[in-house]
Design an enzyme around this catalytic site. Structure first.
Site, PDB file in Angstrom:
ATOM      1  N   GLU A 803       0.814  -1.397   0.038  1.00  0.00           N
ATOM      2  CA  GLU A 803      -0.022   0.021   0.153  1.00  0.00           C
ATOM      3  C   GLU A 803       0.860   1.275  -0.156  1.00  0.00           C
ATOM      4  OE1 GLU A 803      -3.324  -0.038   2.540  1.00  0.00           O
ATOM      5  OE2 GLU A 803      -3.343   1.917   2.615  1.00  0.00           O
ATOM      6  N   ARG A 881      -8.376   2.819  13.679  1.00  0.00           N
ATOM      7  CA  ARG A 881      -9.221   1.739  13.378  1.00  0.00           C
ATOM      8  C   ARG A 881      -9.311   0.838  14.846  1.00  0.00           C
ATOM      9  NH1 ARG A 881     -12.425  -0.929   9.200  1.00  0.00           N
ATOM     10  NH2 ARG A 881     -12.014   1.004   7.876  1.00  0.00           N
ATOM     11  N   GLU A1262     -11.303  -7.969   4.231  1.00  0.00           N
ATOM     12  CA  GLU A1262     -10.561  -7.962   5.592  1.00  0.00           C
ATOM     13  C   GLU A1262     -11.676  -8.353   6.625  1.00  0.00           C
ATOM     14  OE1 GLU A1262      -8.290  -3.895   6.035  1.00  0.00           O
ATOM     15  OE2 GLU A1262     -10.072  -3.645   5.136  1.00  0.00           O
TER      16      GLU A1262
END
Ligand code: FAD
Ligand code: FES
Ligand code: FES
Length: 1333
Positions: A803, A881, A1262
């Protein structure tokens, strides 16, 4: 002396190599010289199987042609004279005809990113060449040496099962009335149709296989003559006779003998060793012979481990049981050895002479007193392997001019018993923590000990025999007293120093005792079988299972999903289990990955030069040695950067370190040369001197030194003080979750091609993030972004690791291309990749939870610390998160969560599937399990009691709508038959003292969307050509998750044309600009919607032509539109609406919606070794109306198995100086075939449309990963049952179990009389081998 020609065959074609270089591997030769890029490089150390090919040769001893699989990365080309090589390209192709193996793995959805697929195909193909109708067990053995990081293995096995003669589980095939899924007790399941149709498979016809080259067959009787191959640095001599070999050894005492090269290959590639002379003895009959003598079987030292295995198996079948005790011990060790590819070339002599302290065979050979015949020119001696044979670390009594000729493995005698044990981090193909061979011989008819040998690997710098302990027991009886004395003495004799390499001191010491205890019980049991009067003592029946060696049960699995509604058009592909569109090409090796692109004529290779210090000033860089390496072009560093050397998501990184390094692996510069091999040598030649600075390595260090990035982030709701004061009970504690390496099978790779004009450059990159790759390169070169084009065809896995961290490679490669004006390529070796690119963040949580006697939670406080490493990168998003998911699925009225980013001197950690969510949720389930234990209530009851309901507000004040979790929970409870199995588990635990089972059901809720609103944007571009074909492009990248397949399905349904008319070629910055990274599970949602919009534009433009010609075809309308003319190119754009959240006010909407799922898992642990077995997992997952059930089930299974690795197997070790010690598959273990749940049932929730995403689907990449926590907590449940036998607190005791629950942690937690004997004091000033970061 002139060099000989090397002659071998590849896929039926003769190859004559006049300049064979002994340092060239078959893999490099195939890929670079022959352009056969189907065989992949995944690790270069024999640990992943991506490079598997089949070798065939005429075997003179067996008098037949033999076929065997090998790892091409370890096979020197010089070992292939007169051998036939078959690669994945040689057995089938999409251009002609796929081989049935290729077809079935593709159609059964066994290929996601496809990087492992050619290797899987070749392992299976080799098996079928030897056994056209194999058993399921043979199939599992054949692929045991192959790793897959995407699929979770189930679909691969299911595809290959179609070749099995015993068929095994049918996978819930609806038409099978005897399906095992319906045989279970009271629960009947509604089966779904199979995800593939076996009737359409090409039948397997072994007569169609390529024949062995007739020329080689003719040569079989030609006399062998000595061969010599000269390379740049190494000479390879193939000896034809024993005399020649001994003469050569006398002439070159320092020369290495190479048989399988599984040891030497690693030493040269990874330990920079150079052996100028190599002698290959594999043709010499005496070294390959097998002789059955009066005292045992004698194997020539070059016999492969596969041939030893086969011979011993045959002997066991023929000989009386008492004669084969030792043979069974050898086989038990070989069972857990490397995969078939290693065993089919690695030699028994190589294993002995390597003298590895963790060799699995040497303790067995020492314990049984195997006889070794050692020869040199003019001498010959036979000695018994005993404690003197290994005088030091990797040393043997074999002198430099001597060779090992043979080994005799003895028959056992009446009254003699033998066992071998091994415990590793992962059962299959892993180096042992402790390994042993144990033998006892009794006086006839008694249990009076005549001989006793206990030999161990993993307990010193060599294989050792516990002589002090065993000598004391001679003439003693085999009874409880002996057991106590031996265990106490072993604990004394086999101590480890506190800084012993490999660490895990208490675990390793305890294992030696546990193994002896198992041996003691096993012998007692065998004696009991021979003694009806019980005069030798009786085995407690609850102890009996401790003697059982691990058995693989046949896998059984099933998938449930909802079929498309009746009447849906055949052409409407949404909702159908369409295989991955590239699967056939992946299976045939035609799919092109970055490093598969053909080389440019003037291309150069780059190798990074990285720091060996965690924190230091760079004093000097000396490249003089590097410059001497042939093919050296230049060294690049920060001084060469024309634009900005500053880079990174938060601009806190450098392209190349200047003056200072902040982690081991920090990129300082790079060498550029003509070939990758020269680049590796040149990089080793760069000498850097440092001045060390104080380093911070662990989270604890960071907390102590107040070393954090940015400020603390917090989510708070309710009144914490009041909550705690009202609680009946408060539990506080600490919990640590280790990091995880991405271990995508394809490592980071970039090719940069300068265009020669106006600063233009084209980059081919394996990246999830085209935009940042482009902007970082432009920034570094000081050119506008419009000069840089980034192109991604596909990745061999990403999982978040590509990423942002892919840019550290692509930016360096771009600079090299700029400086040299030539194309430059770099694909990281596995060890570099693991060292440089970071992984999942380790987390430390300090928690305090307040709850009522009923189990209802009233207050929670958790402080989260993550180890961010040396730059911020994505760590901020990861901690946020974690905070968003700190509730998992539970309503907590008073709550406070804080998150801090620890600034340390480790390689920057980064995104990894779940992005902090799994860590946040694991912490939640950890304290939740403690609440249940403290209240004495069933854990599932407490979980259900605290679960949210439809319409509830989360702790970040988002309303839960479409809350299907209770449905998932109830379905999972029912389909897993949780309550019935709970009582069965309890019964098992009462009846088995040393084995325990555990059961756990765990829910998950995962927020979907990027929490930054602008990142949820997506673009698509559609071109319709005049023949009606459609080129579809969107901003998402394909890394195996099936995004392109789903997007073609969406476009096909939207345009109402068959998928065959639509093609996606690649992702590039010049087609769809400014794309967010492909991450956060949202991509099919957002790109699906953007594609839908683009399709609507096209449809609108075609509308008049359709109206004009209603009975016309798509092609007619397109042609008419073109001729009108109307543009047949359209873009689509979408942004998820109303996303935005403020931590300051705890308000807003961070997520578009949530995905839900529940898993129930059952495990069995071996309390004596810490081993565990995943017995069964049931998953119910809400994926809305699945766009493609095969892909979605693949994502659920793949994520679950990756999560299982995270929570139970994968463990990164760092030295106290911050150096990563686990840098490849030999030391870092990801799940293999043998680790997946034996019974694995995945169900997609029915009738659950999601109104917030394209065609009512839901994100899936995910969310299921966390469900593997059910295995972690099932293990904890089992440990609790074990501890209850030994502690006063019974089942109510709280104990700490950090993640991952490795064998070490499980064994250490199962405290008993053995663990107490092995408590090891570690002095405060001692530097341990590794530290918890
Ligand atoms: C992926 C993988 C998994 C593995 N798993 C295991 C495992 O589970 N357990 C375990 O114990 N090992 C394991 N190993 C180690 C390896 O299998 C053994 O070391 C192997 O048996 C070595 O044999 P070889 O023929 O390949 O040795 P080579 O690399 O060819 O040679 C090794 C050494 O032995 C010497 N040598 C070889 N033959 C003779 C001879 N006749 N006389 C004198 N010297 C000789 C050579 O000079 C050299 O120094 C593994 C290795 C790999 C790559
Ligand atoms: S690349 Fe050869 S085994 Fe991994
Ligand atoms: S499909 Fe196996 S590694 Fe990706």
């Amino acid at each position: 002396m002139t060099a000989d020609e090397l002659v071998f065959f590849v896929n039926g074609r003769k190859v004559v190599e006049k300049n064979a270089d002994p340092e060239t591997t078959l893999l490099a030769y195939l890929r670079r010289k022959l352009g056969l890029s189907g065989t992949k490089l995944g690790c270069g150390e024999g640990g992943c199987g991506a490079c598997t090919v089949m070798l065939s040769k005429y075997d003179h001893l067996q008098n037949k042609i033999v076929h065997f699989s090998v790892n091409a990365c370890l096979a020197p080309i010089c070992s292939l004279h007169h051998v036939a090589v078959t690669t994945v390209e040689g057995i089938g192709s999409t251009k002609s005809r796929l081989h049935p193996v290729q077809e079935r793995i593709a159609k059964c959805h066994g290929s996601q990113c496809g990087f492992c697929t050619p290797g899987m195909v070749m392992s299976m193909y080799t098996l079928l060449r030897n056994e056209p109708k194999p058993t399921m067990e043979e199939i599992e053995d054949a692929v045991e040496g192959n790793l897959c990081r995407c699929t979770g293995y189930r679909p691969i096995l299911q595809g290959f099962r179609t070749f099995a003669r015993d068929g095994g589980c049918c996978g819930g095939n609806k038409d099978n009335p005897n399906c095992c899924m319906n045989q279970k007790k009271d629960h009947m399941v509604i089966l779904s149709p199979s995800l593939f149709n076996t009737e359409k498979f090409i039948p397997m016809d072994s007569t169609q296989e390529p024949i062995f080259p007739p020329e080689l067959l003719r040569l079989k009787d030609a006399p062998q003559k000595q061969l010599r191959f000269e390379g740049e640095r190494v000479t390879w001599i193939q000896a034809a006779t024993l005399k020649e070999l001994l003469d050569l050894k006398a002439q070159h005492p320092e020369a290495k003998l190479v048989v399988g090269n599984t040891e030497i290959g690693i030493e040269t590639k990874f330990k920079n060793k150079l052996f100028p002379v190599i002698i290959c003895p594999t043709w010499i009959p005496e070294l390959n012979s097998v002789e059955h003598g009066p005292e045992g079987i004698t194997f020539g030292a070059a016999c492969t481990l596969s041939s030893v295995e086969k011979t011993l198996q045959e002997a066991i079948a023929k000989l009386p049981a008492h004669k084969t005790e030792v043979f069974k011990g050898v086989l038990e060790q070989l069972r857990w050895f490397g995969g078939k590819q290693v065993k089919s070339v690695a030699s028994v002599g190589g294993n002995i002479i390597t003298a590895s302290p963790i060799s699995d065979l040497n303790p067995v050979f020492m314990a049984c007193g195997a006889k070794l015949t050692i020869v040199s020119r003019g001498t010959r001696k036979t000695i018994q392997m005993d404690h003197t044979f290994f005088p030091g670390y990797r040393k043997t009594l074999v002198g430099p001019e001597e060779i090992l000729l043979s080994i005799e493995i003895p028959y056992s005698r009446e009254g003699e018993f033998f066992s071998a044990f091994k415990q590793a981090s992962r059962r299959e193909d892993d180096i042992a923590k402790v390994t042993c061979g144990m033998r006892v011989l009794f006086e006839p008819g008694t249990t009076h000990i005549k001989e006793l040998a206990l030999c161990f690997g993993g307990m010193a710098d060599r294989t050792i025999s516990a002589l002090k302990t065993t000598r004391k027991q001679l003439s003693h009886f085999w009874n409880e007293k002996l057991l106590q004395e031996v265990t106490a003495d072993l604990a004394e004799e086999l101590k480890l120093s506190p800084d012993a390499p490999g660490g895990m001191l208490e675990f390793r010491r305890t294992l030696t005792l546990s193994f002896f205890f198992k041996f003691y019980l096993t012998v007692l049991q065998k004696l009991g079988q021979q003694d009806s009067e019980d005069k030798f003592g009786r085995l407690d029946p609850t102890f009996a299972s401790a003697t059982l060696v691990f058995q693989k049960d046949p896998p059984a699995n099933v998938q449930f999903y909802q079929e498309v509604p009746k009447g849906q058009s055949e052409d409407d592909m949404v909702g159908r289990p369409l295989p991955h569109l590239a699967a056939a090409m992946q299976a045939s090796g035609e799919a092109v990955y970055c490093d598969d692109m053909p080389r440019y004529d003037n291309e150069l290779s780059l190798r990074l030069v990285t720091s060996t210090r965690a924190h230091a000033k760079i004093k000097s860089i000396d490249i003089s040695e590097a410059q001497k390496v042939p093919g050296f072009v230049c060294f690049i560093s920060a001084d060469d950067v024309p634009g900005s050397n500053e880079t990174g998501i938060f601009n806190d990184e450098t392209v190349f370190a200047k003056d200072k390094v902040t982690c081991v692996g920090h990129i300082i510069g790079a060498v550029v040369t003509d070939t990758p091999e020269h680049a590796q040598r040149a990089a080793q030649g760069v000498k850097i001197t440092y001045e060390d600075l104080p380093a911070i390595i662990t989270i604890e260090d960071a907390i102590k030194n107040n070393s954090f990035y940015r400020h603390e982030v917090k989510i708070e709701k309710g009144d914490l003080k009041k909550g705690f004061s009202e609680a009946d009970n408060v539990v506080a504690g600490e919990f640590y979750i280790g990091g995880q390496d991405h271990f995508y099978l394809e490592t980071q790779c970039t090719i940069a091609v300068p265009k020669g004009e106006a600063g233009e450059m084209e980059l081919f990159v394996s990246t999830q993030n085209t935009m940042k790759t482009q902007s970082f390169v432009a920034n570094m070169l000081g050119v506008p972004a419009n000069r840089i084009v980034v192109r991604v065809k596909r990745m061999g896995g990403g999982f978040g690791g590509k990423e942002t961290r892919s840019t550290v490679v692509s930016t360096a490669v771009a600079l090299a291309a700029y400086k040299t004006g030539r194309p430059v390529r770099c694909m990281l070796d596995r060890d570099e990749d693991m060292l440089i690119t970071g992984g999942r963040h380790p987390f430390l949580a300090r928690y305090k939870v307040g709850f009522m006697k009923t189990g209802v939670i009233v207050a929670l406080e958790v402080n989260h610390y993550n180890n961010a490493g040396n730059t911020v990168d994505l760590s901020d998003g990861v901690r946020k998160r974690a905070l968003f998911h700190m509730d998992n699925c539970y309503k907590i009225p008073n709550i406070r969560g804080t998150g801090r980013l620890c600034k340390t001197n480790l390689a920057s950690n980064t995104a990894f599937r779940g992005f902090g969510g799994p860590q946040g949720m694991l912490i939640a389930e950890y304290w939740m399990s403690e609440v249940a234990v403290t209240c004495g209530l069933p854990a599932e009851e407490v979980r259900r009691k605290n679960m949210y309901q439809e319409g509830d507000l989360t702790h970040f004040n988002q309303k839960l709508e479409g809350f299907t979790l209770p449905r998932c929970w109830d379905e999972c409870l029912a389909s897993s038959q949780y309550h019935v199995r709970r009582s069965e588990v309890d019964k098992f635990n009462r009846e088995n003292y040393w084995k325990k089972r555990g059961l756990c059901i765990i829910p998950t809720k995962f927020g979907i969307s990027y929490t930054s609103h602008y990142m949820n944007q997506a673009g698509a571009l559609i071109h319709v050509y005049t023949d009606g074909s459609v080129l579809l492009t969107h901003g998402g990248t394909e890394m195996g998750q099936g995004l392109h397949t789903k997007m073609v399905q969406v476009a096909s349904t939207a345009l109402k044309i068959p998928i065959s008319k639509i093609y996606i070629s690649e992702t590039s910055t010049n087609t769809v600009p400014n794309t967010s990274p492909t991450a956060a599970s949202v991509n099919s949602d957002i790109y699906g919607q953007a594609i839908y919009e683009a399709c609507q534009t096209i449809l609108k433009r075609l509308e008049p032509f359709k109206k004009n010609n209603p009975s016309g075809s798509w092609e007619d309308w397109v042609k008419a539109a073109y001729e009108y003319p109307v543009s047949l190119s359209a873009t689509g754009f979408y942004n998820i609406p109303n996303i935005g959240y403020s931590f300051e006010t705890n308000s807003g909407t961070p997520f578009h919606y949530f995905s839900f799922g529940v898993a129930c898992s059952e495990v069995e642990i071996d309390c004596l070794t810490g081993d565990h077995k995943n017995i069964r997992t049931d998953i119910v997952m809400d994926v809305g109306c699945s766009l493609n059930p095969a892909i979605d089930i693949g994502q659920v299974e793949g994520a679950f198995v990756q999560g299982m690795g995270l929570f139970t197997i994968e463990e990164l070790h760092y030295s106290p100086e911050g150096s990563l010690l686990t840098r490849g598959p030999s030391t870092y273990k990801i799940p293999r075939f043998g680790n997946i749940p034996i019974e694995f049932r995945v169900s997609l929730l029915r009738d659950s449309p999601n109104k917030k995403a394209i065609y009512a689907s839901k994100a899936v990449g995910e969310p299921p990963l966390f469900l593997a926590a059910s295995i972690f907590f099932a293990i904890k449940d089992a440990i609790r049952a074990a501890r209850a036998q030994h502690t006063d607190h019974g089942m109510k005791e709280l104990f700490r179990l950090d993640s991952p629950a490795t064998p070490e942690k499980i064994r250490n937690a199962c405290i008993d009389k053995f663990t107490t004997l092995c408590v090891t004091d570690v002095p405060e000033n001692c530097k341990p081998w590794s530290v918890r970061v």
